[in-house]
Design a protein around this motif. Structure first.
Motif, PDB file in Angstrom:
ATOM      1  N   ARG A 273       0.677  -1.346  -0.051  1.00  0.00           N
ATOM      2  CA  ARG A 273       0.085  -0.105  -0.277  1.00  0.00           C
ATOM      3  C   ARG A 273       0.842   1.248   0.011  1.00  0.00           C
ATOM      4  O   ARG A 273       0.448   2.382  -0.707  1.00  0.00           O
ATOM      5  CB  ARG A 273      -1.122   0.083   1.151  1.00  0.00           C
ATOM      6  CG  ARG A 273      -2.074  -0.815   1.131  1.00  0.00           C
ATOM      7  CD  ARG A 273      -3.247  -0.498   2.273  1.00  0.00           C
ATOM      8  NE  ARG A 273      -2.673  -0.387   3.381  1.00  0.00           N
ATOM      9  CZ  ARG A 273      -2.651  -1.307   4.242  1.00  0.00           C
ATOM     10  NH1 ARG A 273      -3.587  -2.397   3.990  1.00  0.00           N
ATOM     11  NH2 ARG A 273      -2.374  -1.227   5.479  1.00  0.00           N
ATOM     12  N   ARG A 274       2.061   1.197   0.674  1.00  0.00           N
ATOM     13  CA  ARG A 274       2.760   2.282   0.929  1.00  0.00           C
ATOM     14  C   ARG A 274       3.350   2.421  -0.477  1.00  0.00           C
ATOM     15  O   ARG A 274       3.799   3.754  -0.925  1.00  0.00           O
ATOM     16  CB  ARG A 274       3.835   2.228   1.722  1.00  0.00           C
ATOM     17  CG  ARG A 274       4.849   3.287   2.355  1.00  0.00           C
ATOM     18  CD  ARG A 274       4.122   4.049   3.161  1.00  0.00           C
ATOM     19  NE  ARG A 274       4.240   5.283   2.821  1.00  0.00           N
ATOM     20  CZ  ARG A 274       3.656   6.607   3.171  1.00  0.00           C
ATOM     21  NH1 ARG A 274       2.732   6.310   4.065  1.00  0.00           N
ATOM     22  NH2 ARG A 274       3.806   7.416   2.949  1.00  0.00           N
ATOM     23  N   ALA A 275       3.916   1.638  -1.184  1.00  0.00           N
ATOM     24  CA  ALA A 275       4.525   1.489  -2.479  1.00  0.00           C
ATOM     25  C   ALA A 275       3.840   2.202  -3.573  1.00  0.00           C
ATOM     26  O   ALA A 275       3.999   3.088  -4.579  1.00  0.00           O
ATOM     27  CB  ALA A 275       5.176   0.418  -3.055  1.00  0.00           C
TER      28      ALA A 275
ATOM     29  N   ASN B 169       1.086   4.320  -3.129  1.00  0.00           N
ATOM     30  CA  ASN B 169       0.850   5.858  -2.994  1.00  0.00           C
ATOM     31  C   ASN B 169       1.824   6.791  -3.233  1.00  0.00           C
ATOM     32  O   ASN B 169       2.509   7.155  -2.446  1.00  0.00           O
ATOM     33  CB  ASN B 169       0.650   5.670  -1.402  1.00  0.00           C
ATOM     34  CG  ASN B 169      -0.467   6.801  -0.841  1.00  0.00           C
ATOM     35  OD1 ASN B 169      -0.884   7.785  -1.997  1.00  0.00           O
ATOM     36  ND2 ASN B 169      -1.016   7.043   0.346  1.00  0.00           N
ATOM     37  N   TYR B 170       2.021   6.935  -4.584  1.00  0.00           N
ATOM     38  CA  TYR B 170       2.866   7.681  -5.092  1.00  0.00           C
ATOM     39  C   TYR B 170       3.012   9.424  -4.357  1.00  0.00           C
ATOM     40  O   TYR B 170       3.846   9.735  -4.098  1.00  0.00           O
ATOM     41  CB  TYR B 170       2.947   7.629  -6.568  1.00  0.00           C
ATOM     42  CG  TYR B 170       2.681   6.608  -7.391  1.00  0.00           C
ATOM     43  CD1 TYR B 170       3.904   5.834  -7.187  1.00  0.00           C
ATOM     44  CD2 TYR B 170       1.821   6.274  -8.038  1.00  0.00           C
ATOM     45  CE1 TYR B 170       3.871   4.691  -7.755  1.00  0.00           C
ATOM     46  CE2 TYR B 170       1.785   4.805  -8.621  1.00  0.00           C
ATOM     47  CZ  TYR B 170       2.861   4.027  -8.354  1.00  0.00           C
ATOM     48  OH  TYR B 170       2.669   2.892  -9.287  1.00  0.00           O
ATOM     49  N   GLN B 171       1.595   9.731  -4.497  1.00  0.00           N
ATOM     50  CA  GLN B 171       1.473  11.355  -4.337  1.00  0.00           C
ATOM     51  C   GLN B 171       1.815  11.299  -2.800  1.00  0.00           C
ATOM     52  O   GLN B 171       2.675  12.540  -2.447  1.00  0.00           O
ATOM     53  CB  GLN B 171       0.098  11.835  -4.497  1.00  0.00           C
ATOM     54  CG  GLN B 171      -0.258  11.698  -5.830  1.00  0.00           C
ATOM     55  CD  GLN B 171      -1.899  12.232  -6.099  1.00  0.00           C
ATOM     56  OE1 GLN B 171      -2.456  12.137  -5.280  1.00  0.00           O
ATOM     57  NE2 GLN B 171      -1.804  12.691  -7.335  1.00  0.00           N
ATOM     58  N   GLN B 172       1.506  10.588  -1.929  1.00  0.00           N
ATOM     59  CA  GLN B 172       1.867  10.750  -0.293  1.00  0.00           C
ATOM     60  C   GLN B 172       3.492  10.746  -0.171  1.00  0.00           C
ATOM     61  O   GLN B 172       3.963  11.511   0.735  1.00  0.00           O
ATOM     62  CB  GLN B 172       1.051  10.017   0.554  1.00  0.00           C
ATOM     63  CG  GLN B 172       1.237  10.272   1.943  1.00  0.00           C
ATOM     64  CD  GLN B 172       0.242   9.404   2.847  1.00  0.00           C
ATOM     65  OE1 GLN B 172       0.218   8.225   2.363  1.00  0.00           O
ATOM     66  NE2 GLN B 172      -0.307   9.847   4.011  1.00  0.00           N
ATOM     67  N   ASN B 173       4.061   9.574  -0.686  1.00  0.00           N
ATOM     68  CA  ASN B 173       5.372   9.574  -1.037  1.00  0.00           C
ATOM     69  C   ASN B 173       6.208  10.864  -1.292  1.00  0.00           C
ATOM     70  O   ASN B 173       7.121  11.152  -0.784  1.00  0.00           O
ATOM     71  CB  ASN B 173       5.948   8.197  -1.476  1.00  0.00           C
ATOM     72  CG  ASN B 173       5.193   6.906  -0.968  1.00  0.00           C
ATOM     73  OD1 ASN B 173       4.974   6.997   0.295  1.00  0.00           O
ATOM     74  ND2 ASN B 173       5.190   5.956  -1.721  1.00  0.00           N
ATOM     75  N   LEU B 174       5.715  11.305  -2.415  1.00  0.00           N
ATOM     76  CA  LEU B 174       6.208  12.394  -3.115  1.00  0.00           C
ATOM     77  C   LEU B 174       6.119  13.663  -2.169  1.00  0.00           C
ATOM     78  O   LEU B 174       6.837  14.405  -2.021  1.00  0.00           O
ATOM     79  CB  LEU B 174       5.693  12.853  -4.408  1.00  0.00           C
ATOM     80  CG  LEU B 174       6.409  13.857  -5.081  1.00  0.00           C
ATOM     81  CD1 LEU B 174       7.830  13.553  -5.339  1.00  0.00           C
ATOM     82  CD2 LEU B 174       5.631  14.109  -6.421  1.00  0.00           C
TER      83      LEU B 174
ATOM     84  N   ARG C  80       9.052   0.538  -4.518  1.00  0.00           N
ATOM     85  CA  ARG C  80       8.279   0.354  -5.635  1.00  0.00           C
ATOM     86  C   ARG C  80       8.901  -0.844  -6.597  1.00  0.00           C
ATOM     87  O   ARG C  80       8.295  -1.768  -7.154  1.00  0.00           O
ATOM     88  CB  ARG C  80       8.373   1.655  -6.625  1.00  0.00           C
ATOM     89  CG  ARG C  80       7.876   1.412  -7.845  1.00  0.00           C
ATOM     90  CD  ARG C  80       6.140   1.405  -7.759  1.00  0.00           C
ATOM     91  NE  ARG C  80       5.614   1.188  -9.252  1.00  0.00           N
ATOM     92  CZ  ARG C  80       4.701   0.439  -9.293  1.00  0.00           C
ATOM     93  NH1 ARG C  80       3.768   0.200  -8.336  1.00  0.00           N
ATOM     94  NH2 ARG C  80       4.081   0.455 -10.508  1.00  0.00           N
ATOM     95  N   LEU C  81      10.273  -0.829  -6.163  1.00  0.00           N
ATOM     96  CA  LEU C  81      11.170  -2.190  -6.918  1.00  0.00           C
ATOM     97  C   LEU C  81      10.517  -3.323  -6.407  1.00  0.00           C
ATOM     98  O   LEU C  81      10.462  -4.367  -6.958  1.00  0.00           O
ATOM     99  CB  LEU C  81      12.578  -1.826  -6.939  1.00  0.00           C
ATOM    100  CG  LEU C  81      13.341  -0.935  -7.615  1.00  0.00           C
ATOM    101  CD1 LEU C  81      14.558  -0.678  -7.312  1.00  0.00           C
ATOM    102  CD2 LEU C  81      13.124  -1.093  -9.308  1.00  0.00           C
TER     103      LEU C  81
END
Length: 95
Positions: free
Chosen positions: A15-17, A19-24, A83-84
């Protein structure tokens, strides 16, 4: 064939991987906090005389910069490494 339920930690990592916007946002806010801390440190070094105020401001800058580094590192890890991990894990299960 019955599939096994996913481990809670692995589910959270997926789920964390995803969630691109929150990670950015974490990466950018971490960088912003680091920059603010660096500005406070530079201000205390070059604009204030040697005093307790100078040392206190430098300490506050170090705490803010350290928090910013941790946030930025966490955001970067979530954006890249997780992500990897997500891509490699789904490729293994697709086979």
């Amino acid at each position: 064939m019955k599939t096994q339920p996913m481990h809670p930690i692995k589910r959270w990592l997926f789920r964390r991987a995803d969630n691109y916007q929150q990670n950015l946002k974490l990466l950018i806010s971490g960088f912003g906090l680091f920059a603010l801390g660096a500005i406070l440190i530079a201000t205390s070094e070059f604009l204030l005389r040697s005093s307790l105020l100078q040392e206190s401001l430098a300490l506050l800058g170090l705490v803010i910069a350290g928090t910013g580094i941790i946030l930025a590192a966490f955001g970067y890890i979530c954006l890249s490494v997780l992500r990897l991990f997500r891509i490699l894990s789904t490729q293994q299960t697709d086979d």
